[in-house]
Design an enzyme around this catalytic site. Structure first.
Site: not given
Ligand code: HPA
Ligand code: ZN
Length: 330
Positions: A14, A16, A194, A197, A275-276
């Protein structure tokens, strides 16, 4: 133990790729492409990464990726991340990208596909890093637009390992994309989304029922619903959890209050992911060490988490077997 965690063969499911854009590279690409940034320095950019929720992050995330214009930019972005990942003991990466966030800025769909593809091949030969590509749809844009992107991506279907669903979750339920995911399924493309979250547990059920996904990204909201927990446990549905992301986006208050231990206690198929990483305090190794510090897990627990990711990754069985053997010797 930290050295051991670095050497543990870690699989990132996961990620991006646009969220791996470090301020240093953002500034370099801004200069190269003549793009103005709202920050004077790298430090000022980092200081701005103080988020109240998912949307406040997304605003800076979409702004930051505005420096990406050419095939070379996407190549440089991915190589910068792959180099860091390889140094952290990551052995396989499934990178997601958001084509709509580039097409809406006038960057042709062919550009990210070409740049990322070249970087993925280079990472394999330079570091022995295996990779997979996930093309994600923005759930806060229309389903028609997502369908159009899916059709336009026809020349690249062989390059796509799965389609995904990301961006602002609340008010954009999985069912909005029923037709898009049905089409992806008909094309033989695996699906992930997703869910849970910021959104409710019901979105996780919906992603399973309506989108027929094989993995849930995040999924931490599942603990709100006993029946869903039982369902996820029975099916061993993979949940790609991102603890540092959850803390930075205030999905959970602190690492020590993160639901990961409860999810594991419930017998759920959890994986650890970043994630990021450029926005949330680091990549895979930082996520693993943050768990060590918060939960004092032993080696077996980390090996289970690493094994879970190997089990459910999009990779050839020969690669899966090789990674299982490497993990067994840790
Ligand atoms: N959540 C949803 N969309 C996203 C995320 C995230 O953490 N990071 C990049 N796009
Ligand atoms: Zn994500």
């Amino acid at each position: 133990m930290k050295t051991w965690l670095r050497d543990l063969p870690k699989v990132e499911l996961h990620l991006h790729i646009e969220g791996s854009l470090e301020p240093e590279l953002m500034f370099a690409l801004a200069e190269r492409n003549g793009v103005a940034l709202p920050y004077a320095t790298v430090e000022e950019a980092r200081a701005a990464y103080d988020f109240a929720d998912l949307q406040s992050f997304l605003n800076l995330y979409y702004q930051g990726m505005g420096v990406l214009h050419t095939e070379q930019d996407f190549f440089d972005l991915a190589m910068d991340y792959f180099a860091r990942a390889a140094a952290e003991g990551v052995v396989h990466v499934e990178l997601s990208f958001d084509p709509q966030a580039h097409m809406s800025r006038g960057v042709a769909l062919s550009v990210p596909f070409a740049g990322l593809e070249r970087a993925m091949r280079e990472a394999e030969s330079r570091w022995g890093l295996s990779t997979a590509l996930i093309m994600s749809f923005l759930r806060d844009r229309s389903a028609d637009e997502a369908m159009d992107v899916l059709e336009q991506a026809a020349p690249y279907y062989a390059q796509i390992d799965a389609v995904g669903l990301d961006s602002a979750e609340l008010g954009n339920p999985p069912s909005k994309f029923a037709a898009v995911f049905e089409r992806a399924k008909a094309l033989g493309l695996p699906r992930v989304a997703h869910a849970g979250e910021e959104g409710p547990a019901a979105y996780i059920d919906e992603a399973l029922d309506v989108l027929d996904v094989c993995r849930i990204d995040h999924g931490v909201a599942c603990l709100q619903d006993e029946a869903l927990i039982a369902r996820l446990r029975a099916s061993q549905m993979p949940l790609t959890v991102c603890p540092l992301s959850n803390v930075r986006l205030k999905v959970t208050k602190t690492m020590s209050e993160h639901p990961l231990p409860a999810m594991l206690d419930q017998g759920l198929k959890v994986t650890l992911n970043s994630d990021d990483p450029a926005y949330f305090g680091g990549g895979m190794l930082n996520n693993f060490t943050a768990c060590l510090e918060a939960f004092d897990w032993d080696r077996e627990r980390f090996k289970t988490l690493a094994a879970n990711a190997i089990d459910v990754a999009f990779m050839p069985e020969t690669r899966r077997d090789a990674l299982r053997q490497r993990l067994a010797s840790c």
